[in-house]
Design a protein around this motif. Structure first.
Motif, PDB file in Angstrom:
ATOM      1  N   VAL A  68       0.834  -1.205   0.000  1.00 46.56           N
ATOM      2  CA  VAL A  68       0.000   0.000   0.000  1.00 46.56           C
ATOM      3  C   VAL A  68       0.868   1.254   0.000  1.00 46.56           C
ATOM      4  CG1 VAL A  68      -1.593   1.376   1.411  1.00 46.56           C
ATOM      5  CG2 VAL A  68      -2.018  -1.067   1.058  1.00 46.56           C
ATOM      6  N   LEU A  69       1.880   1.278   0.854  1.00 44.87           N
ATOM      7  CA  LEU A  69       2.754   2.446   0.951  1.00 44.87           C
ATOM      8  C   LEU A  69       3.602   2.624  -0.310  1.00 44.87           C
ATOM      9  CD1 LEU A  69       3.893   2.177   4.680  1.00 44.87           C
ATOM     10  CD2 LEU A  69       2.093   3.615   3.701  1.00 44.87           C
ATOM     11  N   ALA A  70       3.969   1.513  -0.945  1.00 42.41           N
ATOM     12  CA  ALA A  70       4.719   1.600  -2.201  1.00 42.41           C
ATOM     13  C   ALA A  70       3.867   2.251  -3.285  1.00 42.41           C
ATOM     14  CB  ALA A  70       5.173   0.208  -2.639  1.00 42.41           C
ATOM     15  N   GLU A  71       2.572   1.901  -3.343  1.00 42.65           N
ATOM     16  CA  GLU A  71       1.668   2.498  -4.325  1.00 42.65           C
ATOM     17  C   GLU A  71       1.450   3.982  -4.030  1.00 42.65           C
ATOM     18  OE1 GLU A  71      -1.022   2.921  -7.518  1.00 42.65           O
ATOM     19  OE2 GLU A  71       0.565   1.465  -7.072  1.00 42.65           O
ATOM     20  N   ILE A  72       1.222   4.315  -2.772  1.00 38.90           N
ATOM     21  CA  ILE A  72       1.038   5.727  -2.391  1.00 38.90           C
ATOM     22  C   ILE A  72       2.299   6.529  -2.691  1.00 38.90           C
ATOM     23  CG2 ILE A  72       0.776   7.240  -0.363  1.00 38.90           C
ATOM     24  CD1 ILE A  72      -1.187   5.135   0.747  1.00 38.90           C
ATOM     25  N   GLY A  73       3.455   5.882  -2.557  1.00 36.66           N
ATOM     26  CA  GLY A  73       4.728   6.549  -2.819  1.00 36.66           C
ATOM     27  C   GLY A  73       4.898   7.010  -4.249  1.00 36.66           C
ATOM     28  N   ARG A  74       4.096   6.471  -5.198  1.00 38.77           N
ATOM     29  CA  ARG A  74       4.156   6.917  -6.591  1.00 38.77           C
ATOM     30  C   ARG A  74       3.652   8.353  -6.731  1.00 38.77           C
ATOM     31  NH1 ARG A  74       0.386   3.488  -9.826  1.00 38.77           N
ATOM     32  NH2 ARG A  74       1.268   4.651 -11.576  1.00 38.77           N
ATOM     33  N   TYR A  75       2.831   8.801  -5.767  1.00 40.08           N
ATOM     34  CA  TYR A  75       2.147  10.082  -5.889  1.00 40.08           C
ATOM     35  C   TYR A  75       2.723  11.173  -4.984  1.00 40.08           C
ATOM     36  CZ  TYR A  75      -1.404   7.215  -8.200  1.00 40.08           C
ATOM     37  OH  TYR A  75      -2.058   6.349  -9.038  1.00 40.08           O
ATOM     38  N   THR A  76       3.766  10.885  -4.242  1.00 44.52           N
ATOM     39  CA  THR A  76       4.288  11.850  -3.277  1.00 44.52           C
ATOM     40  C   THR A  76       5.775  11.635  -3.048  1.00 44.52           C
ATOM     41  OG1 THR A  76       4.162  12.571  -0.963  1.00 44.52           O
ATOM     42  CG2 THR A  76       3.567  10.285  -1.415  1.00 44.52           C
ATOM     43  N   PRO A  77       6.522  12.699  -2.719  1.00 45.93           N
ATOM     44  CA  PRO A  77       7.940  12.533  -2.367  1.00 45.93           C
ATOM     45  C   PRO A  77       8.137  11.997  -0.956  1.00 45.93           C
ATOM     46  CG  PRO A  77       7.316  14.854  -2.270  1.00 45.93           C
ATOM     47  CD  PRO A  77       6.134  14.116  -2.840  1.00 45.93           C
ATOM     48  N   VAL A  78       7.058  11.925  -0.164  1.00 41.71           N
ATOM     49  CA  VAL A  78       7.149  11.419   1.210  1.00 41.71           C
ATOM     50  C   VAL A  78       7.452   9.922   1.192  1.00 41.71           C
ATOM     51  CG1 VAL A  78       5.881  11.035   3.359  1.00 41.71           C
ATOM     52  CG2 VAL A  78       5.576  13.181   2.099  1.00 41.71           C
ATOM     53  N   ARG A  79       8.375   9.514   2.058  1.00 41.51           N
ATOM     54  CA  ARG A  79       8.727   8.103   2.169  1.00 41.51           C
ATOM     55  C   ARG A  79       8.428   7.606   3.586  1.00 41.51           C
ATOM     56  NH1 ARG A  79       7.794   8.273  -2.047  1.00 41.51           N
ATOM     57  NH2 ARG A  79       9.064   8.104  -3.919  1.00 41.51           N
ATOM     58  N   PHE A  80       7.981   6.343   3.654  1.00 37.94           N
ATOM     59  CA  PHE A  80       7.559   5.757   4.919  1.00 37.94           C
ATOM     60  C   PHE A  80       8.545   4.679   5.355  1.00 37.94           C
ATOM     61  CE2 PHE A  80       3.843   7.251   2.636  1.00 37.94           C
ATOM     62  CZ  PHE A  80       3.127   7.943   3.594  1.00 37.94           C
ATOM     63  N   ASN A  81       8.820   4.656   6.656  1.00 37.90           N
ATOM     64  CA  ASN A  81       9.650   3.607   7.236  1.00 37.90           C
ATOM     65  C   ASN A  81       8.814   2.844   8.257  1.00 37.90           C
ATOM     66  OD1 ASN A  81      12.059   2.124   7.982  1.00 37.90           O
ATOM     67  ND2 ASN A  81      12.065   3.353   9.864  1.00 37.90           N
ATOM     68  N   ILE A  82       8.727   1.532   8.095  1.00 42.08           N
ATOM     69  CA  ILE A  82       7.948   0.696   9.013  1.00 42.08           C
ATOM     70  C   ILE A  82       8.914   0.082  10.022  1.00 42.08           C
ATOM     71  CG2 ILE A  82       6.350  -1.230   9.207  1.00 42.08           C
ATOM     72  CD1 ILE A  82       5.607  -0.809   6.291  1.00 42.08           C
ATOM     73  N   SER A  83       8.829   0.553  11.248  1.00 44.75           N
ATOM     74  CA  SER A  83       9.786   0.114  12.262  1.00 44.75           C
ATOM     75  C   SER A  83       9.463  -1.274  12.801  1.00 44.75           C
ATOM     76  CB  SER A  83       9.834   1.117  13.419  1.00 44.75           C
ATOM     77  OG  SER A  83       8.556   1.265  14.007  1.00 44.75           O
ATOM     78  N   ASP A  84       8.178  -1.655  12.803  1.00 47.16           N
ATOM     79  CA  ASP A  84       7.784  -2.979  13.298  1.00 47.16           C
ATOM     80  C   ASP A  84       7.597  -3.940  12.130  1.00 47.16           C
ATOM     81  OD1 ASP A  84       7.629  -2.174  16.031  1.00 47.16           O
ATOM     82  OD2 ASP A  84       5.718  -1.182  15.562  1.00 47.16           O
ATOM     83  N   GLU A  85       8.368  -5.023  12.129  1.00 52.61           N
ATOM     84  CA  GLU A  85       8.308  -5.988  11.037  1.00 52.61           C
ATOM     85  C   GLU A  85       6.911  -6.570  10.866  1.00 52.61           C
ATOM     86  OE1 GLU A  85       9.758  -7.881   7.790  1.00 52.61           O
ATOM     87  OE2 GLU A  85      10.860  -6.460   9.061  1.00 52.61           O
ATOM     88  N   SER A  86       6.186  -6.731  11.985  1.00 51.81           N
ATOM     89  CA  SER A  86       4.853  -7.333  11.919  1.00 51.81           C
ATOM     90  C   SER A  86       3.866  -6.462  11.149  1.00 51.81           C
ATOM     91  CB  SER A  86       4.320  -7.574  13.335  1.00 51.81           C
ATOM     92  OG  SER A  86       4.216  -6.345  14.058  1.00 51.81           O
TER      93      SER A  86
END
Length: 351
Positions: A288-306
């Protein structure tokens, strides 16, 4: 014998030149530089096609890169060889600038502003990250270009050729039996007469194809014949390629794979980006975050593997990061921290 070389048509050379220009724009890798040098040394037609494509690209970095590939000759060499100088390159660019002003079609940006632009019948059209465009082409066909995408348009009295170099586009093709409408992406061409279809790159050569109306003919551009007989008959011609019909979706990379039928609701969800929306139906948060990343320069880091595999469903407005973060917190128990203006860390909320 393995040293036999196939002759390339003018269209093939133009398509290859467009691909090389797009790679020059993003920066060549070391092995690609060697490959480009070899391609240029094969034929003067290759060199000329690259320069012609560069004039359409209108990018200083590409022209600077070309100046290294085509160094200025000495005065003695200039009298003996017809090597194109920088002045000639700028001359070609100026010629196409005049064409762009003289022969135009209206281009409108969506969700950023509605100020009209003009694009020539032979031109590159592109969008930045978070930008979309609706383009009416010279034949009346409509091009919907999604975020961070690039196409080149080349129309003549006998052909309608488009190259999708990057990103995603939806085509509503004006009916014209005398000029089939062909879109090249990677190793394939998708040809139509009067229909509608969507193409999205999923990697450098593979793309996802959704036919929303009519039928299209999918061909390997290196092997397929020049005929399009299957488009005008009820019986498909095996040698022509593979016909796909309205409501079908597939991944195309040389051959058509994972072909499936879609309901109208599925198609509407797939094309929701044209209304500025993204629809998720239980995909992992990471996807989901990879798809949203196509539309914005904002990048997300998921700290919890789960959290990476946490399933997410819902409708999200393109570019509305605050709305997304609010939904993740209220509906999925996911907290966030804005590390920088373009970096956000996500973590599971403590119970």
């Amino acid at each position: 014998m393995n040293n036999i070389r196939q002759f390339s048509s003018k269209e093939d050379i133009q398509e290859q030149a467009c691909l090389w220009i797009s790679r020059l724009d993003r920066g060549l890798k070391s092995d690609e530089k060697t490959e480009l040098d070899a391609w240029l040394s094969e034929s003067n037609a290759h060199r000329q096609a690259l320069l012609d494509s560069a004039s359409l690209w209108d990018d200083m970095s590409v022209l600077n890169e070309l100046s290294g590939l085509f160094p200025q000759p000495t005065s003695r060499q200039s009298s003996k060889k017809g090597i194109m100088s920088k002045t000639a390159v700028w001359g070609i660019a100026a010629t196409f600038l005049v064409m762009a002003i003289a022969v135009g079609v209206v281009v409108q940006r969506t969700w950023l502003n509605s100020t009209p632009e003009f694009a020539a019948v032979m031109q590159k059209v592109q969008t930045g990250v978070g930008e979309q465009k609706n383009v009416t082409l010279a034949d009346g066909s409509k091009l919907h270009l999604n975020t961070n995408s690039v196409v080149t348009v080349d129309f003549s009295s006998t052909t309608r050729n488009i190259v999708l170099l990057k990103g995603e586009a939806h085509f509503e093709v004006a009916h014209d039996k005398s000029r089939p409408f062909s879109v090249t992406a990677g190793n394939n061409t998708v040809t139509a007469v009067g229909t509608a279809f969507n193409m999205q790159y999923v990697d450098d050569n593979a793309f996802e194809l959704v036919v929303t109306d009519g039928k299209v003919l999918v061909k390997d551009r290196f092997k397929a014949s020049s005929s399009n007989e299957s488009l005008f008959t009820k019986r498909p011609v095996a040698e022509e390629g593979l016909l796909m019909f309205a409501g079908e979706k597939a991944t195309v990379q040389g051959k058509v794979e994972a072909r499936e039928s879609m309901s109208q609701n599925d198609i509407d969800d797939d094309l929701a980006w044209q209304q500025g929306m993204i629809v998720f139906k239980g995909e992992p948060l990471e996807a989901v975050l990879a798809e949203i990343g196509r539309y914005t320069p904002v990048r997300f880091n998921i700290s919890d593997e789960s959290l990476r595999k946490r399933r997410v469903a819902g409708y999200f407005k393109v570019g509305d990061i605050d709305g997304l973060l609010s939904a993740l917190k209220s509906s999925f128990n996911i907290n966030y921290e804005k590390v920088t203006e373009t970096s956000i860390e996500l973590k599971l909320a403590k119970s």
